[in-house]
Design a protein around this motif. Structure first.
Motif, PDB file in Angstrom:
ATOM      1  N   SER A 117      97.422  88.540  34.579  1.00  0.00           N
ATOM      2  CA  SER A 117      96.129  88.059  35.076  1.00  0.00           C
ATOM      3  C   SER A 117      96.273  86.710  35.763  1.00  0.00           C
ATOM      4  N   TYR A 118      95.462  86.490  36.793  1.00  0.00           N
ATOM      5  CA  TYR A 118      95.353  85.147  37.353  1.00  0.00           C
ATOM      6  C   TYR A 118      94.891  84.205  36.253  1.00  0.00           C
ATOM      7  N   THR A 119      95.311  82.952  36.320  1.00  0.00           N
ATOM      8  CA  THR A 119      94.804  81.956  35.382  1.00  0.00           C
ATOM      9  C   THR A 119      93.904  80.996  36.154  1.00  0.00           C
TER      10      THR A 119
ATOM     11  N   PRO B 153     105.330  83.343  46.825  1.00  0.00           N
ATOM     12  CA  PRO B 153     104.605  83.399  45.553  1.00  0.00           C
ATOM     13  C   PRO B 153     103.205  83.919  45.809  1.00  0.00           C
ATOM     14  N   GLY B 154     103.017  85.217  45.726  1.00  0.00           N
ATOM     15  CA  GLY B 154     101.756  85.809  46.171  1.00  0.00           C
ATOM     16  C   GLY B 154     101.805  85.920  47.686  1.00  0.00           C
ATOM     17  N   SER B 155     100.816  86.576  48.231  1.00  0.00           N
ATOM     18  CA  SER B 155     100.791  86.767  49.682  1.00  0.00           C
ATOM     19  C   SER B 155     100.259  85.507  50.320  1.00  0.00           C
ATOM     20  N   CYS B 180      84.317  87.509  54.293  1.00  0.00           N
ATOM     21  CA  CYS B 180      85.777  87.281  54.261  1.00  0.00           C
ATOM     22  C   CYS B 180      86.230  86.802  52.890  1.00  0.00           C
ATOM     23  N   TYR B 181      87.392  87.304  52.451  1.00  0.00           N
ATOM     24  CA  TYR B 181      88.074  86.816  51.242  1.00  0.00           C
ATOM     25  C   TYR B 181      87.998  85.287  51.213  1.00  0.00           C
ATOM     26  N   SER B 182      87.403  84.742  50.170  1.00  0.00           N
ATOM     27  CA  SER B 182      87.035  83.330  50.190  1.00  0.00           C
ATOM     28  C   SER B 182      88.229  82.371  50.203  1.00  0.00           C
ATOM     29  N   LEU B 229      93.795  85.693  65.025  1.00  0.00           N
ATOM     30  CA  LEU B 229      92.745  86.568  64.501  1.00  0.00           C
ATOM     31  C   LEU B 229      93.180  87.038  63.118  1.00  0.00           C
ATOM     32  N   TYR B 230      92.313  86.830  62.144  1.00  0.00           N
ATOM     33  CA  TYR B 230      92.606  87.254  60.777  1.00  0.00           C
ATOM     34  C   TYR B 230      91.787  88.506  60.468  1.00  0.00           C
ATOM     35  N   VAL B 231      92.475  89.590  60.107  1.00  0.00           N
ATOM     36  CA  VAL B 231      91.759  90.801  59.686  1.00  0.00           C
ATOM     37  C   VAL B 231      92.202  91.169  58.273  1.00  0.00           C
ATOM     38  N   ILE B 232      91.272  91.743  57.522  1.00  0.00           N
ATOM     39  CA  ILE B 232      91.591  92.214  56.174  1.00  0.00           C
ATOM     40  C   ILE B 232      91.355  93.716  56.163  1.00  0.00           C
ATOM     41  N   ASN B 233      92.400  94.471  55.947  1.00  0.00           N
ATOM     42  CA  ASN B 233      92.285  95.927  55.956  1.00  0.00           C
ATOM     43  C   ASN B 233      93.261  96.523  54.945  1.00  0.00           C
ATOM     44  N   GLY B 235      89.369  96.264  53.337  1.00  0.00           N
ATOM     45  CA  GLY B 235      88.587  95.043  53.305  1.00  0.00           C
ATOM     46  C   GLY B 235      88.391  94.410  51.934  1.00  0.00           C
ATOM     47  N   ASN B 236      88.068  93.125  51.991  1.00  0.00           N
ATOM     48  CA  ASN B 236      87.620  92.368  50.841  1.00  0.00           C
ATOM     49  C   ASN B 236      86.752  91.264  51.393  1.00  0.00           C
ATOM     50  N   PRO B 237      85.533  91.059  50.934  1.00  0.00           N
ATOM     51  CA  PRO B 237      84.877  91.693  49.790  1.00  0.00           C
ATOM     52  C   PRO B 237      84.325  93.089  50.081  1.00  0.00           C
ATOM     53  N   GLU B 265      96.934  92.990  54.376  1.00  0.00           N
ATOM     54  CA  GLU B 265      96.902  94.407  54.005  1.00  0.00           C
ATOM     55  C   GLU B 265      97.219  94.605  52.525  1.00  0.00           C
ATOM     56  N   VAL B 266      96.812  93.631  51.709  1.00  0.00           N
ATOM     57  CA  VAL B 266      97.208  93.678  50.295  1.00  0.00           C
ATOM     58  C   VAL B 266      96.572  94.830  49.522  1.00  0.00           C
ATOM     59  N   TYR B 267      95.495  95.401  50.052  1.00  0.00           N
ATOM     60  CA  TYR B 267      94.844  96.497  49.315  1.00  0.00           C
ATOM     61  C   TYR B 267      95.261  97.882  49.798  1.00  0.00           C
ATOM     62  N   GLN B 268      96.384  97.961  50.467  1.00  0.00           N
ATOM     63  CA  GLN B 268      96.786  99.215  51.100  1.00  0.00           C
ATOM     64  C   GLN B 268      96.984 100.385  50.144  1.00  0.00           C
ATOM     65  N   ALA B 304     102.168  91.956  45.106  1.00  0.00           N
ATOM     66  CA  ALA B 304     102.296  92.671  43.834  1.00  0.00           C
ATOM     67  C   ALA B 304     101.054  92.486  42.958  1.00  0.00           C
ATOM     68  N   SER B 305     100.149  91.606  43.377  1.00  0.00           N
ATOM     69  CA  SER B 305      98.926  91.397  42.606  1.00  0.00           C
ATOM     70  C   SER B 305      98.008  92.602  42.693  1.00  0.00           C
ATOM     71  N   LYS B 306      98.192  93.404  43.726  1.00  0.00           N
ATOM     72  CA  LYS B 306      97.220  94.460  44.002  1.00  0.00           C
ATOM     73  C   LYS B 306      97.852  95.821  43.734  1.00  0.00           C
ATOM     74  N   LEU B 314     102.203  87.099  37.964  1.00  0.00           N
ATOM     75  CA  LEU B 314     103.640  86.903  38.185  1.00  0.00           C
ATOM     76  C   LEU B 314     103.917  86.229  39.522  1.00  0.00           C
ATOM     77  N   ARG B 315     102.977  86.397  40.471  1.00  0.00           N
ATOM     78  CA  ARG B 315     103.070  85.775  41.792  1.00  0.00           C
ATOM     79  C   ARG B 315     104.240  86.292  42.610  1.00  0.00           C
ATOM     80  N   GLY B 316     104.008  87.397  43.273  1.00  0.00           N
ATOM     81  CA  GLY B 316     105.005  87.918  44.195  1.00  0.00           C
ATOM     82  C   GLY B 316     104.323  88.625  45.350  1.00  0.00           C
TER      83      GLY B 316
HETATM   84  C1  LIG Z   1      92.335  89.933  50.911  1.00  0.00           C
HETATM   85  C2  LIG Z   1      93.263  89.252  49.964  1.00  0.00           C
HETATM   86  N1  LIG Z   1      94.386  88.738  50.428  1.00  0.00           N
HETATM   87  C3  LIG Z   1      95.253  88.113  49.626  1.00  0.00           C
HETATM   88  C4  LIG Z   1      95.015  87.979  48.286  1.00  0.00           C
HETATM   89  C5  LIG Z   1      96.002  87.190  47.526  1.00  0.00           C
HETATM   90  O1  LIG Z   1      96.596  87.738  46.480  1.00  0.00           O
HETATM   91  P1  LIG Z   1      97.869  87.015  45.868  1.00  0.00           P
HETATM   92  O2  LIG Z   1      97.860  85.575  46.268  1.00  0.00           O
HETATM   93  O3  LIG Z   1      97.681  87.192  44.397  1.00  0.00           O
HETATM   94  O4  LIG Z   1      99.035  87.732  46.419  1.00  0.00           O
HETATM   95  C6  LIG Z   1      93.855  88.506  47.738  1.00  0.00           C
HETATM   96  C7  LIG Z   1      93.557  88.345  46.304  1.00  0.00           C
HETATM   97  O5  LIG Z   1      92.521  88.619  45.810  1.00  0.00           O
HETATM   98  C8  LIG Z   1      92.954  89.150  48.602  1.00  0.00           C
HETATM   99  O6  LIG Z   1      91.804  89.657  48.134  1.00  0.00           O
END
Ligand SMILES: Cc1ncc(COP(=O)(O)O)c(C=O)c1O
Ligand SMILES: Cc1ncc(COP(=O)(O)O)c(C=O)c1O
Lengths: 487, 487
Positions: A117-119, B153-155, B180-182, B229-233, B235-237, B265-268, B304-306, B314-316
């Protein structure tokens, strides 16, 4: 022309670390060794065309990384972390009870009881408290407040963003030691700030002298706007330890000159040698009393990568911020929020560093034996390094009170000339030859900044004793030949 | 006035996330619940003065964090990582042979065979290769090169530094979706860049429409210099998934306008629903052929968070960079070097995400059962969420194809008025009441940016089924009362 190239007009001239150049070459050599071993196996009777290396493996003592050189992780740390990852182990009797208890209490601080989990942004609340208890204990009771502590992935430099994202028209300046931990220099410059060098006095065992700080500050006039002083104590790459008096002088200086004090104290646990004792900046500041203790703005860093634990790969460290304005603290908090959180296992490692097994704990005897062994190894290695290196012509090494040796290297003019011809710094040239001919990676002084015309090499001494002996053996015979070749 | 306050003239007006305000309040509530439980235990007959909450625990579905909501980690991942930390386990027969083999092969890539060593800046070479193999396979053979991959460490957003540390005189602009993802918004702004909002079309299931990109770009004129240009696909939220055609249009657009394309593309892995399929930007770009495939500069993120793994702590993660100029790549490499390395266990988790157990592996049956269970849960939860939420008066939720529900909330004017009086955003006000009265944390649309005058809430749906049922039960009864109170 590409889009990105256009918007980074001069593709920022960040310096290439020679250390990384050496690491790349080492990878190639390792591959060559692997292939020649393979061809030896497969074609025993074929005459290989390859140039043979006079060594079977490369030894890397260029990083401040104990496990990399073969030091063993502490059993307590390994076992607790394994149990946290795979909680079935907590319930099995294969692990000592002290280990299982610690794992249980660590997991309690994680949402869903999972390290996945995120902290909270600043770290798990219980772990942050643990850090502040450690600091208070270490500093003889000078209080440390959890609100002031940020757990980070390693003792990272996020904090510098604060200084550099400034909208002031002058370029931000940070006073940095010569020599200086290279990543710090890169981070500061990578953020667009200017480093303002102050020299440590090699002849006085790398002492930090306040007159030199005054000189450096003067030198920044018209160049940039110095806002912070960065000190490393115990030192890296030069392994000195500041006295209480020296720390007091530095604090007076930053107070007068209104500088933010960045105290990098990640090597605090590995001090040894006569009359050397680590005292923290935080403690000295508290002891000096008001007004200083209420006004000097201080950031102090520590890390689970260092000390006897040496867990570099887990990434856990902290920064304690003292006397910062509330508005600034809020801003820093938001900056930290843009980075999710420090890795949970790094936070756990830090927790164990802050509170290792205590006498009476079932895990204490093994823990104590293992750390004692590391201590003995360190002391032995220091002694051997000084004996050997100071006996090599052209080398001169100051007393080593930490985990690095940083001997000065008086290179023959012909070697300097040769390096020039090859477009290399003289000590980088020396290090490359050492790698090619003896299979040892140490890092060249040029990566850290050094006084004009002086040359050094840095190597890590927290290694198994036999590794250090092998390093010294290879270094000695290489060096003797090198000096002959270029005499 | 403090030194730091001076150099950060307006102590940068970074917005406070309401999500964090809710989290802080939730901590207090949890403490109150703990204390009232404690006083119940100790003073059974004393009449407690405390205001009682009509719930026993707070449920947090405001994060994209599966383990936090009680989803179980995958056994394979847990076991392999435990074995890596405590290699004695590798030699014990308590762990399946597939697990021990994977652990062994992972440790082989670590210096000293320890997860406690620093790795190369871009990640362990074998892990980087694994990522590029994954991408090539995923994209139907479109090649991916290890040199273009950075494990982080994370995306993380390091890559943005490149854009923002620019010395161009204009302020750097990045086109960002609404909503947009905050954290992305905070990172971009925290680095001093300007976000240029483009609206997703809610009525069309949050579609990304190219005319809107044109409008947004126009709107930046005279304000900043848009470079990316930043796209989330997916999507989030808002949980939409772009079609191949939509991706082609976006690629054409960035090519014409010479923008750097940042594809998050973390939710792929978690796409579901009719006619939805994840196709990567990288793949579509390759399919479009030259000149586009050779010129459009693209960064694609994964983590790896998703996915089913959900290892946030773990942050990868990684970023793949396509078509970047060599000089820019070198600069990025140096920037990465200022951050040591990604946590080793995060790199290992990523490795297992890139190559999970395959049919025939001893670990496959359990792995497959566990992931299948998660898939079924997700599909079940989506169905239930839409049923329940779309039946609540004032709520309207678009089809959900990912892991978040982002229903629109038509608030009664009296509620909006009340929020205004309290200095709160209307949906933040709603979320705070939901927390206080029903013990559920969801996040308010205002954190993500939303079309003027519209309000939303976001919640995560990858939770155990009974948790989701409880969330929906509490949300329904709270909402009904809320609408009554403010009618
Ligand atoms: C759209 C999007 N990108 C990136 C991340 C980042 O995830 P992390 O930093 O855990 O890899 C998240 C996490 O919620 C996200 O929703
Ligand atoms: C002086 C100094 N500070 C900080 C660090 C950073 O260590 P980490 O990022 O692993 O915490 C090092 C590592 O070598 C160091 O030498």
């Amino acid at each position: 022309m590409n889009v990105l190239q256009e918007i980074i007009p001069n593709v920022k001239n960040m310096k290439q670390l020679q250390n990384l150049v050496l690491a790349r070459r080492a990878s190639q050599i390792k591959e060559e060794l692997r292939q020649s071993e393979f061809s030896n196996l497969c074609f025993k009777f074929t005459c290989s065309q390859r140039v043979r290396k006079p060594f079977k493996e490369v030894i890397n003592v260029s990083w401040g990384d104990a496990h990399k050189t073969g030091m063993k992780p502490l059993s307590f740390v390994q076992q607790v972390l394994a149990a946290c990852l795979y909680p079935q182990l907590v319930n099995s009797d294969r692990l000592p009870v002290g280990v299982r208890q610690r794992a249980q209490s660590l997991l309690k601080g994680c949402d869903g009881g999972s390290v996945g989990s995120y902290t909270a942004t600043r770290g798990i609340s219980e772990r942050v408290h643990r850090v502040s208890e450690f600091i208070t204990r270490r500093d003889g009771g000078a209080p440390s407040y959890p609100e002031n502590i940020f757990i980070s992935p390693g003792s990272q430099w996020n904090i510098l963003n604060v200084l550099v994202n400034s909208e002031a028209s002058h370029r931000t300046g940070v006073l940095t030691p010569v020599p200086c931990y290279s990543i710090a220099l890169m981070s500061i410059r990578g953020l667009g700030a200017v480093t303002v060098p102050y020299n440590l006095n090699e002849e006085q065992g790398w002492e930090l002298q306040v007159e030199e700080l005054h000189r450096a500050l003067e030198s920044a006039k018209g160049v940039c706007n110095p806002v912070a002083l960065y000190v490393i104590n115990p030192g890296n790459p030069a392994g000195y330890v500041q006295s209480r008096k020296s720390i007091q002088e530095v604090i007076q200086f930053v107070s007068e000159k209104r500088l933010f004090l960045l105290a990098d104290e990640v090597y605090q646990d590995c001090v040894h040698g006569e009359n050397s004792e680590f005292v923290s900046y935080k403690r000295v500041l508290a002891e000096m009393g008001p007004p200083l203790s209420d006004t000097v703005e201080l950031a102090s860093f520590h890390s689970a990568s260092k000390g006897f634990m040496g867990e570099c790969g887990l990434r856990g460290g902290y920064v304690e911020l003292v006397n910062l304005d509330l508005a600034v603290m809020k801003y820093i908090y938001k900056l930290f929020s843009t980075d999710a959180c420090a890795p949970v296992l790094g936070q756990f490692a830090l927790d164990m560093m802050m509170k290792p097994p205590q006498p009476g704990d079932p895990s204490y005897p093994l823990y104590s034996m293992e750390t004692q062994h590391i201590r003995t190894t360190l002391v032995h290695n220091v002694k051997r390094v000084l004996e050997v290196v100071n006996n090599l012509p052209g080398f001169c090494c100051q007393p080593v009170k930490g985990v690095f040796a940083f001997p000065r290297l008086h290179l023959p003019p012909k070697a300097i000339q040769k390096a020039k011809e090859m477009g290399m710094q003289p000590d980088a040239f020396y290090c490359m030859r050492l790698l090619e001919e003896a299979g040892v990676i140490v890092s060249p002084g040029c990566d850290y900044g050094q006084k004009e015309g002086t040359h050094h090499i840095r190597f890590y001494i927290m290694t198994p004793e036999d590794t250090m002996e092998e390093v010294l053996r290879r270094l000695s015979s290489f060096h003797t030949q090198f000096m002959k070749d270029f005499s």
